[in-house]
Scaffold this motif. Structure first.
Motif, PDB file in Angstrom:
ATOM      1  N   GLY A 122      26.392  15.768  77.211  1.00 39.02           N
ATOM      2  CA  GLY A 122      25.130  16.344  77.556  1.00 39.02           C
ATOM      3  C   GLY A 122      24.570  17.068  78.634  1.00 39.02           C
ATOM      4  O   GLY A 122      23.381  17.285  78.705  1.00 39.02           O
ATOM      5  N   ILE A 123      25.519  17.345  79.447  1.00 36.97           N
ATOM      6  CA  ILE A 123      25.238  17.752  80.796  1.00 36.97           C
ATOM      7  C   ILE A 123      24.339  19.239  80.696  1.00 36.97           C
ATOM      8  O   ILE A 123      23.329  19.474  81.371  1.00 36.97           O
ATOM      9  N   HIS A 124      24.972  20.150  79.762  1.00 37.17           N
ATOM     10  CA  HIS A 124      24.024  21.327  79.447  1.00 37.17           C
ATOM     11  C   HIS A 124      22.519  21.049  79.100  1.00 37.17           C
ATOM     12  O   HIS A 124      21.778  21.788  79.585  1.00 37.17           O
ATOM     13  N   LYS A 125      22.465  20.017  78.379  1.00 40.65           N
ATOM     14  CA  LYS A 125      21.133  19.778  77.850  1.00 40.65           C
ATOM     15  C   LYS A 125      20.022  19.503  79.164  1.00 40.65           C
ATOM     16  O   LYS A 125      18.927  19.666  79.398  1.00 40.65           O
ATOM     17  N   ASN A 162      22.229  34.029  84.809  1.00 43.13           N
ATOM     18  CA  ASN A 162      23.034  32.940  85.266  1.00 43.13           C
ATOM     19  C   ASN A 162      22.565  31.365  84.334  1.00 43.13           C
ATOM     20  O   ASN A 162      23.865  30.855  84.359  1.00 43.13           O
ATOM     21  N   LYS A 163      21.772  31.359  84.020  1.00 40.03           N
ATOM     22  CA  LYS A 163      21.345  30.053  83.213  1.00 40.03           C
ATOM     23  C   LYS A 163      22.154  30.142  81.977  1.00 40.03           C
ATOM     24  O   LYS A 163      22.850  29.023  81.476  1.00 40.03           O
ATOM     25  N   LYS A 164      22.193  31.150  81.211  1.00 34.74           N
ATOM     26  CA  LYS A 164      22.940  31.226  80.145  1.00 34.74           C
ATOM     27  C   LYS A 164      24.678  31.051  80.316  1.00 34.74           C
ATOM     28  O   LYS A 164      25.118  30.095  79.761  1.00 34.74           O
ATOM     29  N   GLY A 168      27.707  25.873  73.127  1.00 33.44           N
ATOM     30  CA  GLY A 168      28.368  26.629  74.259  1.00 33.44           C
ATOM     31  C   GLY A 168      28.696  28.034  73.739  1.00 33.44           C
ATOM     32  O   GLY A 168      28.179  29.070  74.088  1.00 33.44           O
ATOM     33  N   ILE A 169      29.217  27.971  72.601  1.00 34.78           N
ATOM     34  CA  ILE A 169      29.430  29.301  72.151  1.00 34.78           C
ATOM     35  C   ILE A 169      28.232  29.988  71.539  1.00 34.78           C
ATOM     36  O   ILE A 169      28.114  31.423  71.770  1.00 34.78           O
ATOM     37  N   ILE A 170      27.238  29.498  71.239  1.00 33.98           N
ATOM     38  CA  ILE A 170      25.998  29.933  70.666  1.00 33.98           C
ATOM     39  C   ILE A 170      25.445  30.873  71.877  1.00 33.98           C
ATOM     40  O   ILE A 170      24.664  31.759  71.931  1.00 33.98           O
ATOM     41  N   TYR A 171      25.401  29.817  72.817  1.00 35.01           N
ATOM     42  CA  TYR A 171      24.614  30.439  74.195  1.00 35.01           C
ATOM     43  C   TYR A 171      25.244  31.443  74.675  1.00 35.01           C
ATOM     44  O   TYR A 171      24.499  32.549  75.179  1.00 35.01           O
ATOM     45  N   GLY A 216      26.273  27.495  79.129  1.00 32.78           N
ATOM     46  CA  GLY A 216      27.495  27.912  78.141  1.00 32.78           C
ATOM     47  C   GLY A 216      28.972  27.100  78.583  1.00 32.78           C
ATOM     48  O   GLY A 216      29.299  26.544  77.886  1.00 32.78           O
ATOM     49  N   ILE A 217      29.143  27.299  79.690  1.00 35.28           N
ATOM     50  CA  ILE A 217      30.321  26.749  80.357  1.00 35.28           C
ATOM     51  C   ILE A 217      30.268  25.298  80.297  1.00 35.28           C
ATOM     52  O   ILE A 217      31.234  24.265  79.817  1.00 35.28           O
ATOM     53  N   LEU A 218      29.021  24.781  80.756  1.00 38.10           N
ATOM     54  CA  LEU A 218      28.833  23.041  80.920  1.00 38.10           C
ATOM     55  C   LEU A 218      28.884  22.531  79.258  1.00 38.10           C
ATOM     56  O   LEU A 218      29.581  21.467  79.166  1.00 38.10           O
ATOM     57  N   ALA A 219      28.325  23.120  78.246  1.00 35.80           N
ATOM     58  CA  ALA A 219      28.296  22.750  77.068  1.00 35.80           C
ATOM     59  C   ALA A 219      29.995  22.844  76.419  1.00 35.80           C
ATOM     60  O   ALA A 219      30.239  21.817  75.849  1.00 35.80           O
TER      61      ALA A 219
END
Length: 105
Positions: free
Chosen positions: A40-43, A24-26, A82-85, A30-33
């Motif tokens: 920087g919301i994903h950070k 779920n976190k991933k 995001g793509i990497i995540y 990823g979507i936030l990134a």
């Protein structure tokens, strides 16, 4: 005197298997990134406050002075992250970003 057998209801069906929190976190990170990476919301979501502040400052501060260049660069960084995540397995994501605390790429 023998009493008739009591009616026993069938057992309830087993609950569905829970999704792992790292999965779920991933996906959320990823979507936030991808969508809000420049801010920087994903950070912040992953607990990397300093890196989130850096991305936000570059987007708002430098981006304002350079007519959006800083925001564009941070947007590209967010897209790549995001793509990497999303392409990492759940175990790799957990080991790299949750346990290993790797802040960039």
């Amino acid at each position: 005197m023998v009493s008739p057998p009591e009616h026993v209801p069938p057992p309830p069906p087993p609950p569905p298997p829970p999704q792992s929190s790292s999965e779920n976190k991933k996906v959320i990170a990823g979507i936030l990134a991808i969508l809000l990476g420049a801010l920087g919301i994903h950070k912040f979501f992953l607990g990397y406050t300093t890196e989130g502040i850096i991305m936000l400052a570059v987007t708002l501060g430098v981006g304002g002075v350079t007519c959006g260049t800083g925001a564009g660069i941070m947007g590209i960084v967010g897209l790549i992250e995001g793509i990497i995540y999303l392409t990492k397995s759940d175990a790799e994501f957990e080991q790299t970003y949750v346990v290993g605390r790797k802040p960039w790429f």
